[in-house]
Design a protein around this motif. Structure first.
Motif, PDB file in Angstrom:
ATOM      1  N   MET A 211       0.823  -1.205   0.000  1.00  0.00           N
ATOM      2  CA  MET A 211       0.000   0.000   0.000  1.00  0.00           C
ATOM      3  C   MET A 211       0.864   1.265   0.000  1.00  0.00           C
ATOM      4  O   MET A 211       0.536   2.258  -0.651  1.00  0.00           O
ATOM      5  CB  MET A 211      -0.947   0.002   1.203  1.00  0.00           C
ATOM      6  CG  MET A 211      -1.988  -1.119   1.192  1.00  0.00           C
ATOM      7  SD  MET A 211      -3.054  -1.168  -0.272  1.00  0.00           S
ATOM      8  CE  MET A 211      -2.320  -2.566  -1.175  1.00  0.00           C
ATOM      9  N   ALA A 221      -6.805   4.587  -5.354  1.00  0.00           N
ATOM     10  CA  ALA A 221      -7.618   3.389  -5.133  1.00  0.00           C
ATOM     11  C   ALA A 221      -9.073   3.758  -5.373  1.00  0.00           C
ATOM     12  O   ALA A 221      -9.712   4.397  -4.542  1.00  0.00           O
ATOM     13  CB  ALA A 221      -7.415   2.853  -3.721  1.00  0.00           C
ATOM     14  N   ILE A 244      -8.835  -2.267  -4.933  1.00  0.00           N
ATOM     15  CA  ILE A 244      -8.385  -3.167  -3.871  1.00  0.00           C
ATOM     16  C   ILE A 244      -9.601  -3.937  -3.358  1.00  0.00           C
ATOM     17  O   ILE A 244     -10.592  -3.325  -2.951  1.00  0.00           O
ATOM     18  CB  ILE A 244      -7.722  -2.390  -2.718  1.00  0.00           C
ATOM     19  CG1 ILE A 244      -6.533  -1.586  -3.244  1.00  0.00           C
ATOM     20  CG2 ILE A 244      -7.280  -3.344  -1.605  1.00  0.00           C
ATOM     21  CD1 ILE A 244      -6.027  -0.524  -2.280  1.00  0.00           C
ATOM     22  N   PHE A 266      -6.897   5.091   1.183  1.00  0.00           N
ATOM     23  CA  PHE A 266      -7.391   4.204   0.144  1.00  0.00           C
ATOM     24  C   PHE A 266      -8.772   3.638   0.481  1.00  0.00           C
ATOM     25  O   PHE A 266      -9.076   3.375   1.648  1.00  0.00           O
ATOM     26  CB  PHE A 266      -6.422   3.031  -0.070  1.00  0.00           C
ATOM     27  CG  PHE A 266      -5.137   3.403  -0.761  1.00  0.00           C
ATOM     28  CD1 PHE A 266      -5.013   4.575  -1.488  1.00  0.00           C
ATOM     29  CD2 PHE A 266      -4.038   2.556  -0.691  1.00  0.00           C
ATOM     30  CE1 PHE A 266      -3.838   4.910  -2.135  1.00  0.00           C
ATOM     31  CE2 PHE A 266      -2.854   2.872  -1.337  1.00  0.00           C
ATOM     32  CZ  PHE A 266      -2.750   4.055  -2.060  1.00  0.00           C
ATOM     33  N   ALA A 268     -11.585   0.404  -0.464  1.00  0.00           N
ATOM     34  CA  ALA A 268     -11.510  -1.005  -0.845  1.00  0.00           C
ATOM     35  C   ALA A 268     -12.897  -1.632  -0.786  1.00  0.00           C
ATOM     36  O   ALA A 268     -13.822  -1.078  -0.180  1.00  0.00           O
ATOM     37  CB  ALA A 268     -10.544  -1.763   0.072  1.00  0.00           C
TER      38      ALA A 268
END
Length: 410
Positions: A211, A221, A244, A266, A268
């Motif tokens: 990351m 992301a 992700i 980020f 996900a």
């Protein structure tokens, strides 16, 4: 006289031994099994991206009649798996046969083929040599991802079924697409007592390192809501985009992945097995697999969105080792998918196939349950125009060093 006779007999015996040994060697050399090759019996036999012909779009290309392909293995009783670039495709066994190979040895390739990723702009024949008058040894379908080597000003070198072939350079375009990363479980080395050697378990330190590399190198992301219009050709994404994802909804994504992702800003996606959601949040125990509760998901929603990984069908048929979503009737699979979608926060429209196993029935059920994106475990990038229910991902396991991780983004 007796001594001379013994010498003569000894010489004759030696000649016999040498002659007999030569005969055995000659017989062995001339009767040993000839190399085998995969041969198609049709003019063009499709190569599918997954072992079932869902839609024409999922054809990667074609094998051609009377060509001997060397790099193939049996996937199951219905399908061969063949090399396509540095990836694989699937060919129906009923449309092929195995024959004794006669091709020149140096025309075949059994080792890995390392090329750059390109997108085929139009249906493109694969030639034996750098000439359009040479024999065609295959064909790539439009919008197929391939690995190719830049070996000539007008030609690219490719691998199909273990054979080196050539395609015109103007038939492909360099397009990196979007890599979708797939994670499962995070455990520190010192606490990992029960999951050593498991291909889906990596350390939090390795995850943090990956990351950090993405963050330091300017990657964004993006969410699946942002990816969807990109696939539809309706939206451009930042040049350095990545998705992700986590499968299974394991608690380690709460205790380890969540703070790391938040540190780097980020987002996900976490694909949840909704039938395993506990009533209350549980403390982290590295010796077992526990799953996220609704309370956990509520606290993590600033980083994670939550998609479906089925309700109660994340299991295999023990006899054939195939995912249960490929073994049950359509109605039962659809009912499970509907139940899972209703149980998710925000009734997500996104799905991931357990173990990457799927068939025509499960893909139809995914569509009819209202999912608009679905992810396989097939390695590769996501491009505009891809089938939204058969999307590629890169699985990240303990064998992926930082150097190998970086290669995904080259």
């Amino acid at each position: 006289m007796k001594k001379k006779g013994v010498i003569v007999l000894s010489c004759l015996f030696l000649v016999f031994i040498v002659g007999f040994a030569s005969y055995l060697f000659y017989k062995k050399e001339n009767t040993k099994e000839a190399p085998q090759a995969l041969v198609t019996e049709k003019e063009y036999t499709p190569i599918y991206s997954v072992p079932s012909p869902y839609t024409e779009r999922e054809v990667k290309g074609y094998l051609t009649k009377d060509t001997e392909y060397r790099n193939y293995i049996a996937f199951n009783q219905d399908w061969w798996r063949v090399a396509v670039g540095n990836d694989v495709g699937y060919v129906p066994r009923k449309e092929t046969k195995i024959a004794s190979a006669t091709a020149v040895k140096n025309q075949s390739l059994t080792s890995a083929f390392e090329g750059e990723t390109f997108l085929v702009k139009k249906a493109t024949p694969i030639y034996r040599s750098m000439s359009k008058t040479s024999k065609k040894i295959g064909e790539f379908d439009q919008r197929t991802q391939i690995e190719a080597k830049d070996t000539d000003k007008d030609w690219m070198e490719v691998n199909v079924g273990g054979l080196i072939g050539y395609i015109p350079k103007d038939s492909v375009e360099k397009q990196n697409g979007v890599p979708v990363l797939m994670y499962h479980h995070l455990l520190k080395d010192e606490e990992n007592h029960n999951f050593r050697g498991v291909s889906t378990t990596i350390t939090p330190e390795a995850f943090d390192e990956q990351m950090k590399w993405l963050h330091d190198n300017g990657y964004t992301a993006i969410t699946l809501k942002e990816l969807e219009p990109y696939i539809q050709g309706k939206k451009a994404l930042p040049e350095k985009s990545v998705v992700i994802t986590f499968d299974d909804g394991i608690i380690s994504s709460r205790d380890y992945a969540y703070p790391i992702l938040k540190k780097y800003g980020f987002k996900a996606e976490n694909f949840i097995i909704t039938g395993r959601i506990p009533k209350e949040s549980k403390p982290f125990n590295p010796d077992r697999l526990d799953f996220l509760s609704y309370q956990d998901m509520e606290k993590m929603k600033d980083v994670f969105s939550f998609g479906s990984h089925t309700n109660a069908l994340h299991s295999m048929n023990e006899e054939n080792k195939r995912g249960m979503i490929t073994q049950l009737p359509y109605e039962q699979v659809l009912a499970d998918f509907n139940q899972s979608r209703q149980a998710l926060p925000a009734h997500s429209s996104y799905f991931a196939y357990p173990f990457g196993h799927l068939n025509e029935t499960s893909v139809q059920a995914v569509k009819d349950a209202g999912f608009t994106l679905a992810f396989t475990t097939q390695k590769g990038y996501v491009f505009p125009g891809d089938n939204p229910l058969l999307l590629n991902r890169f699985g990240i396991g303990p064998d992926i060093t930082l150097e190998k991780f970086q290669e995904i983004f080259k």
